[in-house]
Design a protein around this motif. Structure first.
Motif, PDB file in Angstrom:
ATOM      1  N   THR A  72      -3.149 -28.415  23.076  1.00  0.00           N
ATOM      2  CA  THR A  72      -4.560 -28.307  23.481  1.00  0.00           C
ATOM      3  C   THR A  72      -5.471 -27.837  22.366  1.00  0.00           C
ATOM      4  OG1 THR A  72      -4.158 -26.053  24.284  1.00  0.00           O
ATOM      5  CG2 THR A  72      -3.963 -27.846  25.888  1.00  0.00           C
ATOM      6  N   GLU A  73      -4.917 -27.375  21.228  1.00  0.00           N
ATOM      7  CA  GLU A  73      -5.736 -26.830  20.150  1.00  0.00           C
ATOM      8  C   GLU A  73      -5.514 -27.618  18.863  1.00  0.00           C
ATOM      9  OE1 GLU A  73      -5.645 -22.487  19.659  1.00  0.00           O
ATOM     10  OE2 GLU A  73      -4.292 -22.468  21.382  1.00  0.00           O
ATOM     11  N   PRO A  74      -6.578 -27.850  18.088  1.00  0.00           N
ATOM     12  CA  PRO A  74      -6.399 -28.513  16.795  1.00  0.00           C
ATOM     13  C   PRO A  74      -5.848 -27.539  15.760  1.00  0.00           C
ATOM     14  CG  PRO A  74      -8.708 -27.986  17.118  1.00  0.00           C
ATOM     15  CD  PRO A  74      -8.007 -27.601  18.394  1.00  0.00           C
ATOM     16  N   LEU A  75      -5.151 -28.076  14.772  1.00  0.00           N
ATOM     17  CA  LEU A  75      -4.665 -27.276  13.646  1.00  0.00           C
ATOM     18  C   LEU A  75      -5.397 -27.715  12.389  1.00  0.00           C
ATOM     19  CD1 LEU A  75      -2.572 -25.203  12.517  1.00  0.00           C
ATOM     20  CD2 LEU A  75      -1.139 -27.177  11.957  1.00  0.00           C
ATOM     21  N   ASP A  76      -5.991 -26.761  11.708  1.00  0.00           N
ATOM     22  CA  ASP A  76      -6.694 -27.035  10.462  1.00  0.00           C
ATOM     23  C   ASP A  76      -5.668 -27.190   9.346  1.00  0.00           C
ATOM     24  OD1 ASP A  76      -8.347 -27.186   8.283  1.00  0.00           O
ATOM     25  OD2 ASP A  76      -9.453 -25.333   8.702  1.00  0.00           O
ATOM     26  N   THR A 122      -7.192 -35.994  13.633  1.00  0.00           N
ATOM     27  CA  THR A 122      -7.016 -34.592  13.982  1.00  0.00           C
ATOM     28  C   THR A 122      -5.622 -34.311  14.527  1.00  0.00           C
ATOM     29  OG1 THR A 122      -9.362 -34.546  14.537  1.00  0.00           O
ATOM     30  CG2 THR A 122      -8.028 -32.664  15.235  1.00  0.00           C
ATOM     31  N   VAL A 123      -5.018 -33.250  13.990  1.00  0.00           N
ATOM     32  CA  VAL A 123      -3.661 -32.854  14.368  1.00  0.00           C
ATOM     33  C   VAL A 123      -3.735 -31.648  15.295  1.00  0.00           C
ATOM     34  CG1 VAL A 123      -1.454 -31.991  13.495  1.00  0.00           C
ATOM     35  CG2 VAL A 123      -2.723 -33.717  12.204  1.00  0.00           C
ATOM     36  N   GLY A 124      -2.951 -31.653  16.372  1.00  0.00           N
ATOM     37  CA  GLY A 124      -2.901 -30.535  17.298  1.00  0.00           C
ATOM     38  C   GLY A 124      -1.734 -29.608  17.010  1.00  0.00           C
ATOM     39  N   LYS A 125      -1.854 -28.358  17.390  1.00  0.00           N
ATOM     40  CA  LYS A 125      -0.764 -27.402  17.211  1.00  0.00           C
ATOM     41  C   LYS A 125       0.420 -27.822  18.079  1.00  0.00           C
ATOM     42  CE  LYS A 125      -3.703 -23.438  16.120  1.00  0.00           C
ATOM     43  NZ  LYS A 125      -4.172 -22.088  16.539  1.00  0.00           N
ATOM     44  N   GLY A 126       1.539 -28.087  17.436  1.00  0.00           N
ATOM     45  CA  GLY A 126       2.728 -28.548  18.148  1.00  0.00           C
ATOM     46  C   GLY A 126       2.954 -30.038  18.047  1.00  0.00           C
ATOM     47  N   VAL A 155      -7.448 -32.742  21.807  1.00  0.00           N
ATOM     48  CA  VAL A 155      -7.742 -31.495  21.099  1.00  0.00           C
ATOM     49  C   VAL A 155      -9.136 -31.458  20.478  1.00  0.00           C
ATOM     50  CG1 VAL A 155      -5.301 -31.068  20.616  1.00  0.00           C
ATOM     51  CG2 VAL A 155      -6.677 -32.329  18.950  1.00  0.00           C
ATOM     52  N   ILE A 156      -9.904 -32.544  20.577  1.00  0.00           N
ATOM     53  CA  ILE A 156     -11.253 -32.551  20.019  1.00  0.00           C
ATOM     54  C   ILE A 156     -12.255 -32.884  21.111  1.00  0.00           C
ATOM     55  CG2 ILE A 156     -10.517 -33.152  17.687  1.00  0.00           C
ATOM     56  CD1 ILE A 156     -11.214 -36.041  18.222  1.00  0.00           C
ATOM     57  N   SER A 157     -13.522 -32.606  20.843  1.00  0.00           N
ATOM     58  CA  SER A 157     -14.581 -32.833  21.821  1.00  0.00           C
ATOM     59  C   SER A 157     -14.904 -34.323  21.919  1.00  0.00           C
ATOM     60  CB  SER A 157     -15.833 -32.066  21.407  1.00  0.00           C
ATOM     61  OG  SER A 157     -16.344 -32.569  20.181  1.00  0.00           O
ATOM     62  N   GLU A 158     -15.642 -34.672  22.962  1.00  0.00           N
ATOM     63  CA  GLU A 158     -16.058 -36.071  23.139  1.00  0.00           C
ATOM     64  C   GLU A 158     -16.968 -36.518  22.002  1.00  0.00           C
ATOM     65  OE1 GLU A 158     -15.237 -38.419  25.199  1.00  0.00           O
ATOM     66  OE2 GLU A 158     -13.791 -37.192  26.301  1.00  0.00           O
TER      67      GLU A 158
END
Length: 446
Positions: A144-148, A159-163, A367-370
């Motif tokens: 559910t969260e992006p990873l920088d 965009t890559v998500g955590k996990g 993991v990112i907004s619309e």
């Protein structure tokens, strides 16, 4: 006084832990050597356990990789030398564990978890079994969260998500190691685990000193097994890297696992499987290779309640830049997305040479907004529109004014290329990447 068995395990230079103990039978003898495979009779030991072999150069440690009736197939962990017919083979009755702890940070280990950086022994009071229990898929937390990762093209467009588990598909010499180094310096992950498997020995030191740097190394664990090590050591290096990442994830840390490369893991397993007589299937790869790949990859990802995450990047070598290579094809099916590095872009000096048209992140919409997703779609469409008409534009066959969208794509091409480029020492945050993407997207509307 230490027993002979204890002295042999000390020779491996790392602590051991008894797992699935068994009662070793009387010592046997070596009857045949075929390539790197040793065949012994007169003793019994389970697959995966260790045996010692008396040689002219001293005691040699080998792992049981298979059996046929009363015949044991062994493969040495280190260099094979001084072996004689009828050499004594003794099952050790123990399997090696791994030293784990915060003191691993900043260290460089071999495939067995033994330090090779000249900084002394590891001072840890914890040990971990080599093979962790697989997590129940229903117990894993959702992504559910992006990873920088510090790379603008990935943060904004892929965009890559955590996990998440991502594949980095590239041929030789297109900048995959440099891209991995950029991520180690720019990521917001708590811990970084780097597995350098099957690479040239020269590149290991270059990656640590030049690409990783002192800042990246301080929060990293590097596991290295160069190309001149045994296939068993290369296989162990991948599993050791994953096991260390699992340890930190279980403590609640967000881990970035960079494995270079998944192809070398498959090739090491192919060498071992063919050595014990497994028939080849697809382009020389036995079926066990395609069974082991998902087992390794599925160990990464989010943990359960109270645990952290393992965000993994696996590099996949594409022979002749062929994305239909068996390992590349299998990897795409089990990973959560893929980033393709283009030789054409690399040859033109465009770094990182990420082909955003051929790349995709399957969890980005989660993991990112619309607004971010819409901006990504708009910029990607404009970039693709230019690439589709590039030949006509290059030879002057396109007349300006024929299509307003193509006119806009031509006008924005320098800005899009500048957006996707980034220097090796530069780190751009996720928020900055999203802001610049939004500004570029606004210009894409005709």
């Amino acid at each position: 006084m230490k027993t002979r068995q204890s002295r042999l395990l000390d020779k491996l230079r790392h602590h051991t832990q008894a797992v699935a103990p068994f009662m070793p039978e009387a010592s046997g003898q070596l009857v045949r050597v075929v390539g790197l495979t040793l065949e012994a009779t007169g003793c019994k030991a389970p697959v995966g356990s260790l045996c010692s072999i008396a040689t002219m150069a001293g005691e040699l440690i080998a792992e049981v990789i298979g059996f046929d009736d009363k015949l044991l197939y062994l493969m040495p962990i280190e260099e094979l030398s001084g072996v004689m017919p009828g050499a004594k083979v003794t099952p050790l009755g123990e399997q090696t564990g791994l030293n784990v702890g915060m003191s691993l940070l900043g260290r460089v280990l071999d495939g067995n978890g033994v330090p090779i950086d000249g900084l002394g022994q590891l001072h840890t009071d914890q040990k971990a079994t080599r093979h962790a229990t697989m997590l129940n898929p229903l117990a894993r937390r959702a992504i559910t969260e992006p990873l920088d990762v510090g790379v603008r093209a990935i943060n904004a467009m892929l965009t890559v998500g955590k996990g998440q588990r991502m594949g980095l598909f590239a041929g030789s010499g297109v900048g995959k190691s440099v891209l991995l180094g950029m991520m180690t310096r720019g990521t917001t992950a708590d811990v970084i685990v780097v597995g350098l498997v099957g690479e040239r020995g020269r590149e290991v030191k270059e990656f640590i000193e030049e690409i990783l740097g002192a800042e990246g190394r301080a929060r990293s664990v590097v596991v290295a097994a160069p190309a001149d090590t045994s296939p068993l050591m290369r296989l162990r290096a991948c599993e050791t890297s994953t096991r260390i990442a699992e340890y930190f994830r279980d403590l609640g840390y967000n881990v970035l696992l960079l494995m270079d490369s998944l192809t070398r893991y498959a090739q090491a397993q192919r060498e071992i499987a063919l050595a014990v007589g497994e028939p080849p299937a697809t382009k020389g790869y036995p079926p066990s290779v395609f069974a082991k790949l998902p087992k390794l990859v599925e160990r990464a990802g989010n943990g359960g309640a109270g645990q952290g995450s393992i965000t993994a990047f696996y590099t996949v070598l594409t022979e002749g830049d062929d994305l239909q290579d068996p390992i590349a094809d299998a990897a795409r099916a089990i990973l959560d997305g893929h980033i393709v590095l283009s030789r054409t872009l690399a040859d033109s000096g465009h770094y990182p040479a990420i082909d955003v048209e051929a790349s995709i992140s399957r969890v980005a919409p989660m993991v990112i907004s619309e607004a971010h997703l819409e901006a990504t779609r708009r910029v990607k469409q404009m970039y693709s529109l230019y690439q589709q008409n590039r030949d006509l534009i290059s030879i002057g066959a396109y007349t300006q004014g024929s299509d307003p969208r193509i006119d806009n794509a031509i006008r924005l091409q320098p800005a899009m290329n500048a957006f996707l480029r980034q220097t090796m020492k530069e780190a751009i945050s996720f928020d900055s990447s999203a802001l610049m993407l939004g500004q570029l997207s606004a210009q894409c509307q005709v």
